[in-house]
Design an enzyme around this catalytic site. Structure first.
Site, PDB file in Angstrom:
ATOM      1  N   HIS A   3      10.701  -9.934  -5.985  1.00  0.00           N
ATOM      2  CA  HIS A   3      11.168 -10.319  -4.653  1.00  0.00           C
ATOM      3  C   HIS A   3      12.566  -9.796  -4.341  1.00  0.00           C
ATOM      4  O   HIS A   3      13.186 -10.246  -3.372  1.00  0.00           O
ATOM      5  CB  HIS A   3      11.195 -11.852  -4.524  1.00  0.00           C
ATOM      6  N   GLU A  30      -0.712  -9.585   3.825  1.00  0.00           N
ATOM      7  CA  GLU A  30       0.098  -8.520   4.415  1.00  0.00           C
ATOM      8  C   GLU A  30      -0.765  -7.411   5.009  1.00  0.00           C
ATOM      9  O   GLU A  30      -0.426  -6.837   6.045  1.00  0.00           O
ATOM     10  CB  GLU A  30       1.045  -7.935   3.362  1.00  0.00           C
ATOM     11  N   ASP A  38       9.086  -6.222  -0.900  1.00  0.00           N
ATOM     12  CA  ASP A  38       8.326  -6.059  -2.137  1.00  0.00           C
ATOM     13  C   ASP A  38       6.818  -6.166  -1.896  1.00  0.00           C
ATOM     14  O   ASP A  38       6.018  -5.679  -2.703  1.00  0.00           O
ATOM     15  CB  ASP A  38       8.714  -7.137  -3.161  1.00  0.00           C
ATOM     16  N   PHE A  39       6.426  -6.834  -0.809  1.00  0.00           N
ATOM     17  CA  PHE A  39       5.005  -7.058  -0.551  1.00  0.00           C
ATOM     18  C   PHE A  39       4.347  -5.861   0.133  1.00  0.00           C
ATOM     19  O   PHE A  39       3.189  -5.946   0.551  1.00  0.00           O
ATOM     20  CB  PHE A  39       4.819  -8.309   0.304  1.00  0.00           C
ATOM     21  N   GLU A  98       4.140 -14.755   8.310  1.00  0.00           N
ATOM     22  CA  GLU A  98       4.070 -16.009   7.563  1.00  0.00           C
ATOM     23  C   GLU A  98       5.216 -16.941   7.954  1.00  0.00           C
ATOM     24  O   GLU A  98       6.386 -16.580   7.846  1.00  0.00           O
ATOM     25  CB  GLU A  98       4.101 -15.708   6.066  1.00  0.00           C
TER      26      GLU A  98
END
Length: 349
Positions: free
Chosen positions: A125, A58, A83-84, A27
């Site tokens: 995050h 993701e 975190d993703f 991204e």
């Protein structure tokens, strides 16, 4: 001065010129240079089909990387925040980690996944999920926090065929090199994956850190020595999987005391495993049980409260005073006694 983001940039650019199969995507990588500037101006040297932006997916980013690697390519995807991981859980933990092993090496998996480990951005995050990656066989997991280590370890990761989780702390992208004499070499070099590094020598206490907690440990080491006469040896893990315990055990044989620290929540963390392994291997040399310092067992709070959540320099002092050896004249501000820790575990804090 070469910063962490510059060191990452240099490693990536070098690999682009020697490996025509290397692609990188995620991204906002192209033009914007990623959220933290590690790719800034890279688009001027690398064509679009080798460096491009993706949709906010993701699972697609990691899935495409796995497929490309299986077809013979080398991929360097980026997930903006560690975190993703939840959005690419199967892709990372079941597919990326296992294909090379399941095929006995017939299918190579040269994928290095860059992920930011955060702070300042709240509960969703700012988490350190390094222990989740460490738990899954098949993944190498590294966490360099200095420019010299960042470049050398990324070079080593990009020169292999194993899947690597490459963690970066968002607070440190603008930090320069202060440990390695001569700074960051412009020439190619590698830092072996799995080898810890002594960032400060000492004789009375060994502190092993993972990630950015290194700098809190160094702050604590200064207080230890200036106010209490305790000489501290600080070791930066740099890698989590694999990990050579030899230097840590040798240090503990010298100091007789060990603290292990990370920004990850202590509950279920790899730092507990590190402490146990050292204890098993060097039990007869320890004057006290190893002390483990992690974040509080709760969701990450807002930025204004993070000093109460992530380990701070004074935490090292208080924990040493209460669990290893009393420090003359010291008055602890935070309790690390067994009773208090058990109470917090029951409350989930």
């Amino acid at each position: 001065m070469v910063q962490v983001r510059d060191a990452i940039f240099e490693s990536i650019l070098d690999k682009y010129y020697v490996d025509p199969t290397l692609v990188s995507f995620g991204e906002d990588l192209r033009i914007w240079g990623s959220a933290y500037g590690a790719y800034k101006d890279l688009d001027k040297s690398v064509p679009y089909h080798r460096l491009f932006n993706t949709a906010i997916s993701e699972a697609a980013i990691i899935g495409a990387s796995i497929g490309y690697a299986m077809m013979g390519g080398r991929a360097l995807p980026e997930l903006m925040y560690c975190d993703f991981l939840g959005r690419a859980g199967d892709e990372v933990l079941n597919q990326l980690a296992k294909w090379q092993g399941m095929t006995a090496g017939q299918v190579k998996m040269p994928v290095v996944v860059r992920m930011g480990v955060g702070a300042k951005y709240g509960a969703q995050h700012s988490q350190d999920w390094s222990s989740i990656f460490a738990h899954v066989p098949g993944l190498k997991v590294v966490f360099p926090v200095t420019p010299y280590d960042a470049k050398g370890i990324l070079n080593a990761a990009l020169n292999g065929t194993d899947p690597v989780i490459y963690l970066e702390n968002q607070k440190l992208y603008g930090d320069g090199e202060v440990f390695h004499e001569g700074g960051v070499p412009s020439d190619y070099y590698e830092v072996p994956i799995g080898e810890p590094d002594v960032k400060k020598h000492g004789s009375d206490l060994t502190v092993l850190t993972i990630g950015a907690t290194l700098f809190k440990a160094l702050e604590a080491a200064k207080i230890f020595e200036e106010e209490y006469g305790v000489s501290v040896e600080v070791i930066d893990a740099r890698s989590i999987v694999p990990f050579n315990f030899g230097p840590v055990i040798e240090s503990v044989k010298k100091t007789g005391k060990l603290m292990v620290a990370s920004d990850a929540c202590k509950k279920g963390s790899i730092i507990n495993d590190f402490a146990q392994t050292v204890c098993d291997s060097a039990f007869n040399y320890l004057d006290a049980p190893p002390v483990v310092l992690g974040s509080r067992n709760w969701i990450t709070p807002v930025y204004e409260l993070e000093e109460h959540f992530f380990p701070q320099a004074e935490w090292f002092i208080d924990a040493y005073h209460q669990k290893i050896k009393p420090l003359k004249g010291h008055k602890a501000k935070r309790s690390f006694t067994t009773v208090e820790m058990n109470r917090r575990n029951l409350l989930g804090v």
